[in-house]
Design an enzyme around this catalytic site. Structure first.
Site, PDB file in Angstrom:
ATOM      1  N   GLY B  36       0.821  -1.208   0.000  1.00  0.00           N
ATOM      2  CA  GLY B  36       0.000   0.000   0.000  1.00  0.00           C
ATOM      3  C   GLY B  36       0.854   1.256   0.000  1.00  0.00           C
ATOM      4  N   HIS B  42       4.491   1.990  -7.929  1.00  0.00           N
ATOM      5  CA  HIS B  42       3.498   0.911  -7.904  1.00  0.00           C
ATOM      6  C   HIS B  42       2.562   1.000  -9.116  1.00  0.00           C
ATOM      7  CE1 HIS B  42       4.163   1.474  -3.389  1.00  0.00           C
ATOM      8  NE2 HIS B  42       4.479   0.193  -3.571  1.00  0.00           N
ATOM      9  N   VAL B 181      10.955   3.793 -10.783  1.00  0.00           N
ATOM     10  CA  VAL B 181      10.391   5.093 -11.147  1.00  0.00           C
ATOM     11  C   VAL B 181      10.962   6.129 -10.186  1.00  0.00           C
ATOM     12  CG1 VAL B 181       8.264   6.415 -11.462  1.00  0.00           C
ATOM     13  CG2 VAL B 181       8.308   3.958 -11.978  1.00  0.00           C
ATOM     14  N   SER B 191       7.509   4.271  -0.630  1.00  0.00           N
ATOM     15  CA  SER B 191       6.533   4.700   0.377  1.00  0.00           C
ATOM     16  C   SER B 191       7.236   5.335   1.555  1.00  0.00           C
ATOM     17  CB  SER B 191       5.714   3.497   0.839  1.00  0.00           C
ATOM     18  OG  SER B 191       5.102   2.872  -0.271  1.00  0.00           O
TER      19      SER B 191
END
Lengths: 285, 285
Positions: B36, B42, B181, B191
């Site tokens: 997440g 992602h 990226v 994250s």
């Protein structure tokens, strides 16, 4: 008696695609993992799979990673032709018999780490055994993505290890454990029985006799495990079985020892007769 | 911009049956495993899956077993609603977001034992990390039996661990690694970048700068790893990055250190900025 020919598949990709094609056509697939040297115990697993699944695959693979140093990997009986004849008679259509180098390719280094189940009974005597068992069973489940897999209850702790792995790794396969098949004198069938000398073979019946003794004493009201174990040791000694690795009373479905029998209990034992190590168990209570 | 709603599945059986139904209907399925706190890194994995597979599932699960004691499991960002909005915009139809107790049920004790890959770089600094990663990835692969799974190349060693596991366990899934990226200043998206203070965020660009420096020195003819490492350390120090866990030059596709660059080589590094630990890598040669 069916005598159709057994197809022997050695290639991983071929085995998988055969199974996937069958499943794509709506068939259920049963897997019977074995190390070959088939006996009636294995064949009853095959019978169960043939009865319950549309297609049955028997794997025959003497798994090097479940043998420890000094164990019997080298002399483990390899009887593929005879195994295939027995399976053909039973009506089993397919054997997966890969080479060791196809299963453990150069650089292989990922294993299944079994938890506390591997830290008692067989795991204590055979360090690394269940790590090897779980690893090869996981690989076989991935190569032959069957709906059901059949294991013999003689290897009680192995069944628990596989069931735990299936649960913990979210594998979509049903693990079926089938009753131990015994010779007329009660000896649990095992490929290792072939190692026994005629005298050891006679003595070996004492293993099951001691389990039966525990059962009859329990049925007569004896619930104390120390007392029952003492009687079993005497019974084993009478059969000249003196090299006992363990006699264990554990709560059924676990390897947790009990001191008193208050519910379903598995009595498990392991002993050496000459150079041959045998195990057996019986559920009582 | 697509804005269809994302279906959030939390139940293991529901997730599996959705995927199996799709596959039974002839669809290919792509899985993007994440913890997440989704960012563009992602989302590019999602894009790749959407482009290559008929159906895409993003898993969102902050996996407790891959965090060590004192690591950032507790403060790891959990932003499910925002994640779902981002995925809806991207056109991803399904998220699998199980609870920790659904994935690690009481009594869980089977893990994946990663081999030598776990004994260097991240594995040395984060003991048990890859065991946790491999275990949860195996479970996700079993719950969501996808055809393809997408991972970011920023986590170079993680990709290797997963590829090795897939090979060693005969898993029928293609592991796809996608390019890292980066933010405009070169910082690899992560994250964990959200932890950085504004000053640390500026310093963090020095990580990629040092990798680029190694690349440009190599392109100018410098092949000696000790020399290149020295230049990188100076470059990092200039960006006030002094807590460097490692700078490693390894043969591409391995974690084997090289002393001279003679072929494709991955330069990997890890450093701490304040309380935040970041990793990055670049392939040169």
């Amino acid at each position: 008696m069916k005598t159709s020919k057994v197809e022997v598949v050695t290639n991983i990709a071929d085995a998988r695609s055969t199974v996937l094609s069958a499943q794509a056509a709506g068939e259920t697939v049963g897997l019977v993992p074995t190390m070959g040297a088939l006996h009636e115990g294995h064949l009853r697993l095959v019978d169960a799979s043939l009865a319950e699944c549309d297609r049955t695959v028997v794997s025959i693979f003497v798994n090097p990673t479940q043998f420890g140093p000094g164990e019997d990997e080298d002399r483990y009986p390899r009887t593929l032709d005879r195994d295939c004849s027995l399976l053909a008679e039973r009506g089993c259509p397919m054997v997966f018999a890969p080479s060791a180098s196809a299963i453990y390719r150069p650089g292989h280094e990922t294993y299944v780490e079994v938890g506390s189940l591997a830290e008692s009974l067989e795991g204590t005597i055979r360090p690394g055994h269940f790590r090897g068992v779980a690893t090869v069973v996981l690989k076989l489940f991935n190569i032959i993505p069957a709906n059901r897999a059949y294991f013999g209850r003689k290897d009680y702790q192995q069944v628990l290890v596989v069931q735990q792995m299936v649960k913990d790794f979210d594998l979509a396969i049903a693990v079926i454990d089938c009753p131990t098949v015994r010779e007329l004198d009660g000896l649990a069938m095992s490929s290792r029985n072939a190692y026994l000398t005629p005298i050891e073979r006679q003595q070996a019946a004492g293993l099951y006799k001691s389990l039966q003794l525990a059962e009859s004493l329990y049925q007569a009201g004896e619930c104390d495990v120390a007392t029952l174990t003492g009687h079993m040791r005497l019974s084993l000694a009478e059969a000249d079985i003196t090299k006992v690795d363990y006699i264990a009373f554990v709560a059924a479905g676990t390897v947790t020892p009990v001191k008193k029998i208050t519910g379903p209990t598995v009595v498990a034992l392991a002993a050496r007769l000459g150079t041959t190590r045998l195990i057996d168990n019986l559920t009582i209570g």
